[in-house]
Design an enzyme around this catalytic site. Structure first.
Site, mmCIF file in Angstrom:
data_model
loop_
_atom_site.group_PDB
_atom_site.id
_atom_site.type_symbol
_atom_site.label_atom_id
_atom_site.label_comp_id
_atom_site.label_asym_id
_atom_site.label_seq_id
_atom_site.Cartn_x
_atom_site.Cartn_y
_atom_site.Cartn_z
ATOM 1 N N HIS A 127 -14.188 -35.803 35.649
ATOM 2 C CA HIS A 127 -15.159 -34.703 35.416
ATOM 3 C C HIS A 127 -16.386 -35.330 34.744
ATOM 4 O O HIS A 127 -17.007 -36.226 35.301
ATOM 5 C CB HIS A 127 -14.450 -33.630 34.576
ATOM 6 N N HIS A 186 -16.613 -34.818 45.741
ATOM 7 C CA HIS A 186 -16.669 -33.558 45.007
ATOM 8 C C HIS A 186 -15.671 -32.586 45.595
ATOM 9 O O HIS A 186 -15.464 -32.571 46.806
ATOM 10 C CB HIS A 186 -18.086 -32.956 45.057
ATOM 11 N N ASP A 241 -23.156 -36.973 38.820
ATOM 12 C CA ASP A 241 -23.008 -38.017 37.806
ATOM 13 C C ASP A 241 -23.635 -39.344 38.210
ATOM 14 O O ASP A 241 -23.913 -40.173 37.355
ATOM 15 C CB ASP A 241 -21.520 -38.232 37.511
HETATM 16 C C1 LIG Z 1 -14.506 -35.390 42.147
HETATM 17 C C2 LIG Z 1 -13.082 -35.665 42.613
HETATM 18 C C3 LIG Z 1 -12.136 -35.632 41.400
HETATM 19 C C4 LIG Z 1 -12.667 -34.579 43.596
HETATM 20 O O1 LIG Z 1 -11.333 -34.782 43.823
HETATM 21 P P1 LIG Z 1 -10.450 -33.993 44.902
HETATM 22 O O2 LIG Z 1 -11.140 -32.803 45.422
HETATM 23 O O3 LIG Z 1 -9.125 -33.819 44.253
HETATM 24 O O4 LIG Z 1 -10.397 -35.011 46.091
HETATM 25 P P2 LIG Z 1 -9.358 -36.204 46.227
HETATM 26 O O5 LIG Z 1 -9.325 -37.021 44.994
HETATM 27 O O6 LIG Z 1 -8.063 -35.635 46.713
HETATM 28 O O7 LIG Z 1 -10.061 -37.045 47.380
HETATM 29 C C5 LIG Z 1 -9.976 -36.748 48.778
HETATM 30 C C6 LIG Z 1 -10.050 -38.062 49.537
HETATM 31 O O8 LIG Z 1 -11.309 -38.695 49.316
HETATM 32 C C7 LIG Z 1 -11.147 -39.928 48.616
HETATM 33 N N1 LIG Z 1 -12.122 -39.986 47.538
HETATM 34 C C8 LIG Z 1 -12.612 -38.925 46.841
HETATM 35 N N2 LIG Z 1 -13.470 -39.332 45.915
HETATM 36 C C9 LIG Z 1 -13.517 -40.678 46.018
HETATM 37 C C10 LIG Z 1 -14.236 -41.665 45.339
HETATM 38 N N3 LIG Z 1 -15.062 -41.335 44.342
HETATM 39 N N4 LIG Z 1 -14.076 -42.952 45.699
HETATM 40 C C11 LIG Z 1 -13.234 -43.283 46.707
HETATM 41 N N5 LIG Z 1 -12.527 -42.387 47.394
HETATM 42 C C12 LIG Z 1 -12.667 -41.086 47.054
HETATM 43 C C13 LIG Z 1 -9.737 -39.889 48.037
HETATM 44 O O9 LIG Z 1 -9.203 -41.159 47.854
HETATM 45 C C14 LIG Z 1 -9.021 -39.087 49.070
HETATM 46 O O10 LIG Z 1 -8.743 -39.911 50.169
HETATM 47 P P3 LIG Z 1 -7.351 -39.789 50.945
HETATM 48 O O11 LIG Z 1 -7.355 -38.408 51.520
HETATM 49 O O12 LIG Z 1 -7.455 -40.882 51.963
HETATM 50 O O13 LIG Z 1 -6.290 -39.996 49.937
HETATM 51 C C15 LIG Z 1 -12.998 -37.041 43.300
HETATM 52 O O14 LIG Z 1 -13.916 -37.076 44.376
HETATM 53 C C16 LIG Z 1 -13.204 -38.175 42.349
HETATM 54 O O15 LIG Z 1 -12.271 -38.602 41.678
HETATM 55 N N6 LIG Z 1 -14.483 -38.699 42.246
HETATM 56 C C17 LIG Z 1 -14.791 -39.741 41.297
HETATM 57 C C18 LIG Z 1 -14.991 -39.160 39.902
HETATM 58 C C19 LIG Z 1 -16.291 -38.402 39.793
HETATM 59 O O16 LIG Z 1 -17.335 -38.866 40.204
HETATM 60 N N7 LIG Z 1 -16.180 -37.239 39.156
HETATM 61 C C20 LIG Z 1 -17.328 -36.395 38.905
HETATM 62 C C21 LIG Z 1 -17.290 -35.171 39.756
HETATM 63 S S1 LIG Z 1 -18.795 -34.250 39.640
#
Ligand SMILES: CC(C)(COP(=O)(O)OP(=O)(O)OC[C@H]1O[C@@H](n2cnc3c(N)ncnc32)[C@H](O)[C@@H]1OP(=O)(O)O)[C@@H](O)C(=O)NCCC(=O)NCCS
Length: 377
Positions: free
Chosen positions: A223, A262, A313
């Site tokens: 987050h 996201h 971010d």
């Molecule tokens: C924001 C976030 C938590 C959303 O998570 P979510 O909706 O639960 O999505 P998931 O984590 O299940 O990701 C879906 C797919 O995309 C990939 N993915 C998502 N964000 C990614 C990232 N930042 N880098 C690499 N791969 C990513 C996941 O590995 C997953 O792949 P898979 O289906 O092959 O396993 C996630 O994108 C993330 O962890 N981003 C990095 C942290 C970040 O920038 N947070 C700030 C958000 S505003």
């Protein structure tokens, strides 16, 4: 309660848990509105104090309402001796978000803390929104062995924060940019920290507890903690040439790249585009293009390798770095802004409250008899 047969929705993805009239996101087209107003229009034409009024009251204030809100915010900036003493004690020992969480918790004083009264809680929303920048700036000054800078009521909200942080009145253009960053981060629907604030408020606990919960939730790298993680990654990579091998190694290890992806946006986040513009402008004006160029290289690479867009971010990291803010304060800066949205949601929750109490599906062992200690293997 447990034992539902319905499969749970992991991470509550796509589940609507309440009605709300504060922030509206259409992730399919990359649109964000606060109380009906487009984020781009607010970024260009509003400022953080006015936007806070919009979030709390649902309407833009008129001239005299805005003037009195600006004055109330200015009057509430200074910390009490207890709050300042806590900052002084914690600054050497705790990380910034830990200190912020503790001092916000300590803002709750008096016997009437536990009230859902909308007038009192609107005043507390103003008080918290005014004080968070003072806590963050004081923390940074104390840990660096510098004297704490008192707030100045002839400066606007953003300029005053940068002044308290650095000891110098900032350039007006840069202060306006920073203020816009606060507008951009102020509200974002039922994100994790806002939801945790509402869960806390829904027990009819107090607004300080709700905001303390929210700060603890924002802290995580999935987050608000992502902006600090992005800057640490940029510092670690060090040069544009090293971007590709560094990022590919992360991806090969199955690690996530901070600042991308996201839950809601399926196209690029509109706030990220504005922040990219700021980072680009600052790269020029500071004569230090490296951080922007590295960010751009990472953005292009992640799009090519994973099809993922940057989130809010990503370019906030280089933007704040160019403004001279330490990387480990970035999440606190996010909190300084989002506190307006959190408090607006707490007010909304109190106005039509029902305890938030979901259930889980039981996946543990079947019923069994207690085994006395002496009979266990
Ligand atoms: C924001 C976030 C938590 C959303 O998570 P979510 O909706 O639960 O999505 P998931 O984590 O299940 O990701 C879906 C797919 O995309 C990939 N993915 C998502 N964000 C990614 C990232 N930042 N880098 C690499 N791969 C990513 C996941 O590995 C997953 O792949 P898979 O289906 O092959 O396993 C996630 O994108 C993330 O962890 N981003 C990095 C942290 C970040 O920038 N947070 C700030 C958000 S505003």
């Amino acid at each position: 309660m447990t034992d539902s047969k319905a499969a749970p929705k992991a991470g509550l993805e796509g589940v609507a848990v309440a009605d709300s009239a504060i922030g509206k996101i259409d992730g399919s087209v990359g649109e964000l509105r606060y109380c009906g107003y487009l984020i781009k229009d607010l970024a260009e034409q509003s400022d953080f104090v006015e936007t806070s009024a919009l979030l709390w009251d649902g309407e833009l204030p008129n001239e005299s309402e805005l003037e009195s809100l600006r004055n109330e915010m200015k009057a509430a900036r200074a910390l009490t001796p207890l709050q300042l003493d806590l900052v002084r004690r914690l600054a050497g020992e705790q990380q910034p978000m830990d200190c912020l969480r503790t001092v916000v918790s300590a803002c709750a004083t008096g016997n009437d803390v536990l009230t859902a009264d909308p007038v009192i809680n609107r005043e507390r929303s103003i008080d918290l929104t005014a004080k968070l920048p003072t806590i963050v700036a004081a923390y940074d000054r104390v840990r660096k062995g510098l004297p704490v800078v008192e707030p100045r009521d002839d400066l606007d909200h953003a300029s005053n924060f940068l002044y308290m942080l650095t000891g110098s009145v900032p350039d007006a253009h840069e202060a306006r940019m920073f203020d816009t960053c606060l507008v951009l981060h102020a509200e974002h629907g039922f994100n994790a920290s806002t939801f945790s604030a509402r869960v806390t408020a829904a027990t009819l606990s107090d607004i300080y507890s709700a905001i303390t919960s929210a700060i603890g939730t924002l802290r995580g790298p999935l987050h608000g903690g992502a902006n600090t993680a992005v800057m640490n990654m940029l510092l670690d990579i060090g040069s544009v040439d090293a971007v590709e091998s560094y990022v590919d190694a992360l991806l090969q290890r199955g690690e996530k790249i901070m600042g991308f992806g996201h839950r809601v946006y399926k196209v690029v986040d509109p706030r990220a585009l504005i922040l990219k513009q700021f980072a680009s402008e600052l790269a020029q004006s500071k004569g230090e293009p490296k951080w922007f160029e590295m960010s751009q290289a990472i953005e292009n690479l992640i799009k090519a390798r994973k099809g993922l867009d940057m989130n809010v971010d990503f370019y906030s990291a280089s933007t704040y770095h160019y403004m001279g803010i330490d990387a480990d304060l970035f999440t606190c800066v996010f909190a300084m802004s989002r506190v307006a949205g959190w408090t607006a949601h707490v007010l909304e929750q109190y106005s039509n409250n029902r305890l938030i109490r979901p259930r889980s599906n039981w996946v543990g062992p079947d019923a069994r008899d207690y085994v006395p200690l002496g009979s266990r293997r």
